[in-house]
Structures are given as structure tokens and as C-alpha cells.
Design an enzyme around this catalytic site. Structure first.
Site, PDB file in Angstrom:
ATOM      1  N   GLN A   1     -69.123 -34.380  -2.419  1.00  0.00           N
ATOM      2  CA  GLN A   1     -70.247 -35.078  -3.208  1.00  0.00           C
ATOM      3  C   GLN A   1     -71.585 -35.154  -2.150  1.00  0.00           C
ATOM      4  O   GLN A   1     -72.589 -35.314  -2.988  1.00  0.00           O
ATOM      5  CB  GLN A   1     -69.921 -36.471  -3.816  1.00  0.00           C
ATOM      6  CG  GLN A   1     -68.906 -36.496  -4.901  1.00  0.00           C
ATOM      7  CD  GLN A   1     -69.571 -35.645  -6.056  1.00  0.00           C
ATOM      8  OE1 GLN A   1     -70.550 -35.711  -6.562  1.00  0.00           O
ATOM      9  NE2 GLN A   1     -68.438 -35.430  -7.134  1.00  0.00           N
TER      10      GLN A   1
ATOM     11  N   CYS B   1     -58.532 -40.334 -18.437  1.00  0.00           N
ATOM     12  CA  CYS B   1     -57.696 -40.395 -19.771  1.00  0.00           C
ATOM     13  C   CYS B   1     -56.566 -39.719 -19.308  1.00  0.00           C
ATOM     14  O   CYS B   1     -56.271 -38.595 -19.135  1.00  0.00           O
ATOM     15  CB  CYS B   1     -58.358 -39.310 -20.848  1.00  0.00           C
ATOM     16  SG  CYS B   1     -57.449 -39.539 -22.504  1.00  0.00           S
TER      17      CYS B   1
ATOM     18  N   THR C   1     -55.549 -13.177  -1.766  1.00  0.00           N
ATOM     19  CA  THR C   1     -56.568 -11.994  -1.635  1.00  0.00           C
ATOM     20  C   THR C   1     -58.076 -12.794  -1.633  1.00  0.00           C
ATOM     21  O   THR C   1     -58.500 -13.610  -2.584  1.00  0.00           O
ATOM     22  CB  THR C   1     -56.853 -11.215  -2.920  1.00  0.00           C
ATOM     23  OG1 THR C   1     -55.636 -10.542  -2.929  1.00  0.00           O
ATOM     24  CG2 THR C   1     -57.822 -10.037  -2.893  1.00  0.00           C
TER      25      THR C   1
HETATM   26  N1  PLP Z   1     -63.624 -34.483  -3.822  1.00  0.00           N
HETATM   27  C1  PLP Z   1     -64.667 -34.969  -4.588  1.00  0.00           C
HETATM   28  C2  PLP Z   1     -65.203 -36.227  -3.799  1.00  0.00           C
HETATM   29  C3  PLP Z   1     -64.707 -34.415  -5.850  1.00  0.00           C
HETATM   30  O1  PLP Z   1     -65.806 -35.247  -6.453  1.00  0.00           O
HETATM   31  C4  PLP Z   1     -64.118 -33.564  -6.433  1.00  0.00           C
HETATM   32  C5  PLP Z   1     -64.503 -32.973  -7.525  1.00  0.00           C
HETATM   33  O2  PLP Z   1     -65.165 -33.584  -8.607  1.00  0.00           O
HETATM   34  C6  PLP Z   1     -63.160 -32.732  -5.426  1.00  0.00           C
HETATM   35  C7  PLP Z   1     -62.706 -33.369  -4.374  1.00  0.00           C
HETATM   36  C8  PLP Z   1     -62.553 -31.558  -5.943  1.00  0.00           C
HETATM   37  O3  PLP Z   1     -63.232 -30.350  -5.960  1.00  0.00           O
HETATM   38  P1  PLP Z   1     -63.032 -29.209  -6.873  1.00  0.00           P
HETATM   39  O4  PLP Z   1     -63.683 -29.543  -8.114  1.00  0.00           O
HETATM   40  O5  PLP Z   1     -63.825 -28.123  -6.126  1.00  0.00           O
HETATM   41  O6  PLP Z   1     -61.653 -29.015  -6.881  1.00  0.00           O
END
Ligand code: PLP
Length: 418
Positions: free
Chosen positions: A208, A354, A266
């Protein structure tokens, strides 16, 4: 009369959005009939990024591991992307591994931990993304001791809480750089220093944070860090795992010898090219975008507080990502408000997940000590570089109406008033 006036201005707004989209933003005009305030869930792919990726689908399509010149051409694009990403993050290209995204990186950081008789504990924060928390649960099932770090009422992990539980038996500490629900930025540099003192590795999920605040692994002093392209106007399904040179860590995905034998599969050339193409402007324009987005968010927060009664801003005001505003609208369900706003063409997100037919309150808000009832009323708005003040005004106007309508139907609201 009033509603006619609003419909007209909404139409005007959507028309002007469509024009922006045609010019330099989205290829599919995803904003044209909506106001998108869910950028922490994902961002649209910028046109320039799509353009950079396109040749690698049909023209330079060969397998980057193939020895023929077509393969080597694809491999050169991956090499270039790796060097570019390394340069932007100020690390070595050999410390960069391309993955399928943030989830895989978080799984890799956690499940790849080297557990020995002497180091058999893992520490994670209680507000991590599910990608980390689910891995922590798996490690626990495998007999690893897992310690959860609490957060304070503002959503921050305190360095003293890590100091209180860490010892020389800890193999890994995982604390995210910025939280996805409330946007709080954690004191990762200080936490990583504590982990280092005890010889434990430190992983930070910076998914984030990248594109919103400066992120440099060596300045933070972390051993592992991850990011995901779709959070900064790049493609979905592509991420980067930084692993500091010399760190001993097991593989997650086994198979071929790709990624210097550390991650089979790949090589996804177009997405890797897209990630690098998105990362560059995200970091180069960070200050300007963050300022603009932060101003818009602050204006939104002020307007909501001015116009909607019984609202709580979840998470500390300072040390927070510029795009994030997470509110609890008391006496109503976040899900109902989310759906109501959706009917008005506004996309945002609720704090609840959910799961198996039941609406669980957000684990982040619960960890902050927020009552379950209030956690259920939470909504996350996350701004992006294309949002405008006119959009904010419209969203606030819709919020006022929607909250009023839902409260009229709420037994909690009736109880409160009686
Ligand atoms: N970590 C955080 C803090 C996230 O906000 C997210 C996705 O919302 C992820 C990991 C997972 O990332 P990805 O959607 O690329 O799998």
C-alpha cells in the site's frame, strides 16, 4: 428541484470524466459513469504502461528462458525492468525477484522462513493483510510459535510492544509499512532495528505504501520487502519481492530455474515490463501526486465531519497514507451504505469481509479496540491521482442523503433517539 439540479451536475461531471479518460487516462473509460474511490483495492492501468507492455504479448512473446534470440530479446526486457526497479528502490538487481503479486510475496516471506531448533518463533502484527495472517496460521499449524503484536487505538504498532516480546529465538518479524484499511504508516525503521538486535529477519509488506510515500528497503533496514504493480497504475498479477543479498530464505514456488533459481514459473514478461513502467512515474511524481491526493482527502474528511453527524475517522490522523479516509458512520451497517453509494455510481469499500455468508467485522478495527458494532459501520474511501474536488462534493452530497435514509431505517438509531 434540488434533485434535478444534482442529476445535471452529475451528468456534467461524468461527461468531463469521459473526456479526461479519452485523453490520457483509462482505455476502457472505467470512470465515465462512476466516481472511483477505491484505489487501495486497485488502480486502473495507465495508458503509457499498457503501451509499454503491449509488444510483449504478441510480438516479443518468446519464453524469456529460451536460448534462441527471440527468447533472449524477451529476457533483455526483463533484465532491463529488473535493473530499473532496483535503481528506483536503490538496491541491487540481484536482490529483486518478480512474482505474481503481493499475496505471493507475503506467502513467500512467511512460509520461506528458516526455522531451526534455536529459532522457532515468528512475530507478526495483528493488522497484517490476510496474505500474511493466513501464512502465520499455517506456520502455527506446523508447530511454529506465532506471536501477534497489538496496535494502539490509533492503529499503530508501538516499538515497545515488539521489545516486550522479542528474544533470540525469533526467526522473523513481519510488520506492514502501511495498513490497507486505515492507511496508518508503521514505524518500520525502528521495528526493523529491534529485530536486527536479536538476529531476527524483518519483512515489510509495502504494497500500500509504494507510490504514496517514499519506500527504500535499505533506508528502512529491512531484509525483505514487497510491492504489487496494480496498486500504482500497473497491471494486476505482478509484484516484486526484495530479498537483501546474503539473507537465507527458502523458496516458495518450486519448478524451473527462473528468477535465479528462486521462483519457478515461466517469466511473465509483459507484466514485468508493465510493473517497471508503472513504478517509474509512481516514484518520480510521488510528491506532486501525494500532495494533491492528500489535499483532496483532507477536504473530504472536513466536509464529512461538517455535514454528517455521528462520524468517526478510524486510525490516527498523522502518519497516514494521503489517499486513505476510513469512517465509521454510527448506527448503520457499512455494507448497506456501500451498496447505497454504489447505486449512485460511487465505488468505495467496506471494512467488513464477507466470509462464508457471515459479515465479519474488520480484524484491523477490532485490533484497535473498536466495538464490533462500530467496526460494522466502517467504510474506506481511497483517493487516486485522477479524482477531483467536484467528485468529492458529489460524494459528500450523496453520503448525506444515504446516511440519513439508512439511519431512518436503523433500529440502533431509533434506540439512540429514544
Ligand atoms: N498486502 C496488502 C497490504 C494489500 O493491500 C494487498 C492487496 O490488497 C496485498 C498484500 C495483496 O496484493 P496482491 O493483490 O498483489 O496479491
Amino acid at each position: 428541484m434540488a434533485s434535478n439540479k444534482q442529476t445535471t451536475s452529475k451528468e456534467q461531471l461524468y461527461q468531463s470524466n469521459s473526456k479526461i479518460n479519452e485523453k490520457d487516462n483509462f482505455t476502457i473509460g472505467c470512470h465515465s459513469n462512476n466516481i472511483y474511490l477505491d484505489h487501495s483495492a486497485t488502480t486502473p492501468v495507465d495508458k503509457a504502461v499498457l503501451k509499454a507492455m503491449t509488444p510483449y504479448f504478441c510480438d516479443t512473446f518468446a519464453n524469456a528462458s529460451s536460448v534462441h534470440s527471440m527468447g533472449q530479446k524477451a529476457n533483455s526486457a526483463v533484465d532491463l525492468a529488473r535493473r530499473k526497479v532496483a535503481e528506483i528502490l536503490k538496491v541491487k538487481p540481484t536482490e529483486i525477484y518478480f512474482t505474481s503479486g503481493g499475496t505471493e510475496c507475503c506467502n513467500w516471506a512467511m512460509m520461506g522462513v528458516v526455522i531451526t531448533e534455536k529459532r522457532n518463533k515468528v512475530i507478526v502484527s495483528s493488522i497484517e493483510h490476510a496474505a500474511v495472517l493466513s501464512s502465520a496460521k499455517r506456520l502455527k499449524e506446523q508447530g511454529v510459535e506465532v506471536i501477534y503484536l497489538p496496535v494502539n487505538k490509533d492503529g499503530f504498532i508501538e516499538v515497545s510492544s515488539l521489545e516486550a516480546v522479542i528474544d533470540d529465538r525469533v526467526a522473523l518479524v513481519a510488520v506492514m509499512l502501511a495498513n490497507n484499511e486505515i492507511g496508518t504508516i508503521q514505524p518500520v525503521k525502528e521495528l526493523a532495528a529491534v529485530a536486527k538486535k536479536h538476529g531476527a529477519l524483518f519483512f515489510t509488506d509495502a504494497v500500500q505504501a509504494v507510490g504514496s510515500i517514499p519506500v527504500y528497503p535499505t533506508e528502512l533496514g529491512v531484509d525483505m520487502l514487497c510491492l504489487s504493480a496494480h496498486k500504482f497504475y500497473g497491471p494486476k498479477g505482478c509484484g516484486v519481492m526484495y530479498i537483501r543479498g546474503g539473507v537465507k530464505h527458502n523458496k516458495l514456488i518450486t519448478g524451473g530455474h527462473q528468477e535465479r533459481n528462486q521462483r519457478g514459473g515461466t517469466t511473465n514478461v509483459p507484466l514485468i515490463v508493465g510493473l517497471a513502467a508503472a513504478l517509474q512515474p509512481a516514484v518520480e511524481n510521488l510528491e506532486r501526486n501525494a500532495k494533491k491526493i492528500g489535499r483532496l482527502r483532507d477536504y473530504f474528511v472536513k466536509e464529512v465531519f461538517d455535514k454528517v453527524p455521528h462520524v468517526i475517522l478510524n486510525g490516527g490522523k498523522n502518519n497516514r497514507l494521503p489517499q486513505n479516509a476510513n469512517f465509521t458512520f454510527e448506527f448503520i451497517e457499512g455494507e448497506s451504505l456501500l451498496l447505497s453509494l454504489d447505486l449512485s455510481g460511487i465505488a468505495c469499500s467496506s471494512g467488513s469481509a464477507c466470509s462464508s455468508g457471515s459479515l465479519e467485522p474488520s480484524h484491523v478495527l477490532m485490533a484497535m479496540g473498536i466495538e464490533e458494532e462500530k467496526a460494522h459501520g466502517s467504510i474506506r474511501f481511497t483517493f487516486g491521482k485522477y479524482n477531483t474536488k467536484a467528485e468529492v462534493d458529489l460524494v459528500v452530497a450523496e453520503l448525506v442523503v444515504a446516511v440519513q435514509r439508512l439511519r431512518k431505517m436503523s433500529p440502533l438509531w431509533a434506540m439512540y433517539n429514544s
